[in-house]
Design an enzyme around this catalytic site. Structure first.
Site, PDB file in Angstrom:
ATOM      1  N   HIS A 101       0.948  -1.151  -0.057  1.00 49.78           N
ATOM      2  CA  HIS A 101      -0.079  -0.095   0.053  1.00 49.78           C
ATOM      3  C   HIS A 101       0.985   1.266   0.008  1.00 49.78           C
ATOM      4  O   HIS A 101       1.916   1.333   0.565  1.00 49.78           O
ATOM      5  CB  HIS A 101      -1.031   0.123   1.276  1.00 49.78           C
ATOM      6  CG  HIS A 101      -2.319   0.909   1.024  1.00 49.78           C
ATOM      7  ND1 HIS A 101      -3.328   0.496   0.553  1.00 49.78           N
ATOM      8  CD2 HIS A 101      -2.323   2.061   1.474  1.00 49.78           C
ATOM      9  CE1 HIS A 101      -4.142   1.327   0.581  1.00 49.78           C
ATOM     10  NE2 HIS A 101      -3.580   2.515   1.077  1.00 49.78           N
ATOM     11  N   ASP A 179     -13.365   3.349   7.875  1.00 49.19           N
ATOM     12  CA  ASP A 179     -12.286   4.191   7.197  1.00 49.19           C
ATOM     13  C   ASP A 179     -12.936   4.825   5.808  1.00 49.19           C
ATOM     14  O   ASP A 179     -12.688   5.691   5.487  1.00 49.19           O
ATOM     15  CB  ASP A 179     -11.351   3.153   6.672  1.00 49.19           C
ATOM     16  CG  ASP A 179     -10.221   3.869   5.660  1.00 49.19           C
ATOM     17  OD1 ASP A 179      -9.663   5.029   6.449  1.00 49.19           O
ATOM     18  OD2 ASP A 179      -9.964   3.299   4.656  1.00 49.19           O
ATOM     19  N   ARG A 186     -12.445  13.055   4.900  1.00 53.19           N
ATOM     20  CA  ARG A 186     -11.062  13.698   4.867  1.00 53.19           C
ATOM     21  C   ARG A 186     -10.654  14.387   3.387  1.00 53.19           C
ATOM     22  O   ARG A 186     -10.301  15.596   3.226  1.00 53.19           O
ATOM     23  CB  ARG A 186      -9.615  12.589   5.155  1.00 53.19           C
ATOM     24  CG  ARG A 186     -10.027  12.457   6.632  1.00 53.19           C
ATOM     25  CD  ARG A 186      -8.974  11.161   6.973  1.00 53.19           C
ATOM     26  NE  ARG A 186      -7.826  11.363   6.540  1.00 53.19           N
ATOM     27  CZ  ARG A 186      -6.847  10.569   5.760  1.00 53.19           C
ATOM     28  NH1 ARG A 186      -7.284   9.248   5.624  1.00 53.19           N
ATOM     29  NH2 ARG A 186      -5.736  10.682   5.593  1.00 53.19           N
ATOM     30  N   SER A 201      -5.801   4.815   8.583  1.00 57.55           N
ATOM     31  CA  SER A 201      -6.441   4.457   7.372  1.00 57.55           C
ATOM     32  C   SER A 201      -6.086   3.409   6.711  1.00 57.55           C
ATOM     33  O   SER A 201      -6.757   2.315   6.313  1.00 57.55           O
ATOM     34  CB  SER A 201      -6.711   5.947   6.589  1.00 57.55           C
ATOM     35  OG  SER A 201      -7.128   5.523   5.318  1.00 57.55           O
ATOM     36  N   LYS A 205      -7.535  -0.994   6.903  1.00 55.05           N
ATOM     37  CA  LYS A 205      -7.796  -1.637   5.753  1.00 55.05           C
ATOM     38  C   LYS A 205      -6.973  -2.913   5.456  1.00 55.05           C
ATOM     39  O   LYS A 205      -7.339  -4.045   5.143  1.00 55.05           O
ATOM     40  CB  LYS A 205      -7.791  -0.873   4.531  1.00 55.05           C
ATOM     41  CG  LYS A 205      -8.851   0.180   3.910  1.00 55.05           C
ATOM     42  CD  LYS A 205      -8.512   0.963   2.833  1.00 55.05           C
ATOM     43  CE  LYS A 205      -7.451   1.888   2.566  1.00 55.05           C
ATOM     44  NZ  LYS A 205      -7.832   3.157   3.051  1.00 55.05           N
TER      45      LYS A 205
HETATM   46  N1  URA Z   1      -3.964   5.516   1.631  1.00 51.61           N
HETATM   47  C1  URA Z   1      -5.118   5.219   2.405  1.00 51.61           C
HETATM   48  O1  URA Z   1      -5.691   4.370   2.548  1.00 51.61           O
HETATM   49  N2  URA Z   1      -5.377   6.327   3.586  1.00 51.61           N
HETATM   50  C2  URA Z   1      -4.808   7.488   3.456  1.00 51.61           C
HETATM   51  O2  URA Z   1      -4.946   8.185   4.407  1.00 51.61           O
HETATM   52  C3  URA Z   1      -3.517   7.777   2.511  1.00 51.61           C
HETATM   53  C4  URA Z   1      -3.134   6.776   1.588  1.00 51.61           C
END
Ligand code: URA
Length: 445
Positions: A101, A179, A186, A201, A205
């Site tokens: 990620h 989230d 956000r 966040s 996930k």
């Molecule tokens: N990726 C995410 O899932 N959340 C964030 O806040 C920034 C990047």
């Protein structure tokens, strides 16, 4: 202290949102109970967007302790389902589940070539991906520029794809629904650039999606959410520790985001560039980062014996990408520069003098592309697949007067003026090439 119960029909009577907001506004620390109550209340619409936006802004301004971040993350994980794919087998062997990620960058299309490379090397990638956030693009918005492609997969479809082809890229859906709501809020309330909110966040996930190992690409520089290296290091450390606390082996790589990655920024244009990489070409920085992250993922998943670079040369990564797109309803015949839709209106910025392209400000480019229609200013807004920008001269490349430097694409020509203004001052033509910076700055384990 009373323990909050997730999914309870009644809110806890002794807590109220204005007091919670005031506590954080004034620099206080939120207790575990309060955090559980807020996340559960917002997930189930007992706390509205206005109050949550105020709390997010207070968190943005005041920050959170490590204990608060840990509890906020755990509450977001507990807001939905947590997938477990450990029972899945291919050829009688457990799947080597591994994901990556990114904390968000400009021109960061790396997931698109990376996932097929890892598939071709024997890994299995269960990737809950995001949409655009602030000035950065989202993998799902990019992939949805492929006609027919859907990221709305059921758990059964994800399981099937992991067994059959070795990957699924999906909208988080019922994973960490807190989230999903907070991320969208956000995006439109100026609260993206917050270490606690990014860490929770990303990790909520990733903990919920069922991967067994995780590599984080933590961006550093003008186009990242956290501009300084010190902040990015702290973000990486926080996320790696959160992974360990939840039994998820996690490693972070710090990578440069002063300038956009590659030569394209936007939705369909980034898919086109990813296809070039999968065909064995593409910009050197995109290839370098794809292979470096693939190496980390394969190492963490215990897979050796296949050189990820070979999969770009021999077509196996491209085959894997076609299989992924086809499995998710995408039109495989549309996987070409000619077939993918770019904006019908274009504008080209040309060089006024000669010299060498200096650094290109990633943040300004990200904002320009957002203004062209690649991102959202309201939750749930449709983005333009064709909105984007092509960089003709990368930092260090020679420039002659009148040559094209950038081409902008949009379907709404009235957006071009604002996008061009963002590019004003975002680059300079120098006499000397800019100082070289390493793309990969450090690893945090
Ligand atoms: N990726 C995410 O899932 N959340 C964030 O806040 C920034 C990047």
């Amino acid at each position: 202290m009373t323990q909050a119960t997730f999914g309870a029909p009644e809110p806890m009577s002794h807590l109220d949102a204005p007091s919670v907001i005031r506590t954080k506004r004034d620099g206080g620390v939120l207790s575990d109970d309060v955090i559980d109550w807020v996340i559960d209340g917002y997930t189930h619409d007992r706390i509205g967007d206005g109050q949550m936006a105020a709390l997010l802004m207070a968190i943005f301004l005041r920050g959170m302790t490590r204990a608060e971040i840990a509890r906020w993350t755990a509450a977001m994980v507990a807001s939905g389902e947590r997938f477990d794919f450990s029972d899945l087998r291919r050829a009688g062997r457990p799947l080597a589940l591994v994901d990556k990620h990114s904390t968000g960058g400009v021109g960061d299309k790396i997931t698109i070539p990376l996932v097929p490379v890892v598939m071709a090397c024997g890994g299995a990638v269960p990737q809950a991906a995001g949409r655009g956030l602030g000035h950065t693009g989202g993998t799902l918005d990019k992939l949805e520029s492929i006609p027919g492609f859907t990221a709305e997969l059921t758990k059964q479809q994800i399981r099937q794809q992991l067994c059959d082809i070795g990957a699924a890229i999906f909208a988080a859906g019922e994973l960490a629904p807190a989230d999903r709501k907070i991320y969208a809020l956000r995006d439109v309330t100026g609260t993206t650039e917050s270490l606690p909110l990014i860490a929770s966040s990303v990790m909520s996930k990733k903990i919920a999606e069922g991967t067994r190992a995780l590599v984080l690409d933590t961006k550093v520089g003008s186009g990242a959410f956290l501009a300084t290296e010190a902040e990015a290091r702290e973000l990486a450390r926080t996320m790696v520790d959160l992974g360990a606390e939840h039994g998820l082996p996690t490693r972070a790589v710090l990578t440069d985001m002063e300038v956009p990655l590659g030569r394209t920024v936007g939705n369909a244009v980034e898919v086109v560039e990813s296809l070039e990489v999968l065909e064995g070409g593409g910009p050197a920085d995109v290839v370098e980062l794809t292979l470096a992250l693939a190496g980390e993922m394969l190492d963490l998943a215990g897979l050796d014996g296949v050189d990820p670079a070979e999969t770009l040369g021999d077509g196996t990564a491209m085959d894997a990408f076609r299989a992924l797109v086809g499995a998710q309803g995408g039109d495989v015949a549309a996987l070409s520069a000619e077939a993918l839709p770019l904006g019908s209106h274009t504008e080209t910025v040309r060089a006024s003098g000669s010299g060498t392209m200096g650094d290109i400000d990633a943040m300004a480019v990200g904002l320009a592309v957002w203004r062209l229609g690649a991102g959202r200013s309201e939750p749930g807004q449709r983005v333009q697949s064709g909105a984007g920008l092509r960089i003709h001269r990368r930092p260090g490349e020679p420039v002659a007067p009148g040559e094209p430097l950038f081409t902008l694409y949009t379907d709404t020509p009235e957006r071009l003026g604002a996008a061009l203004s963002e590019l004003d001052g975002a680059y300079r033509i120098a006499t000397e090439p800019p100082a070289q910076r390493p793309l990969i700055i450090d690893r945090i384990t």
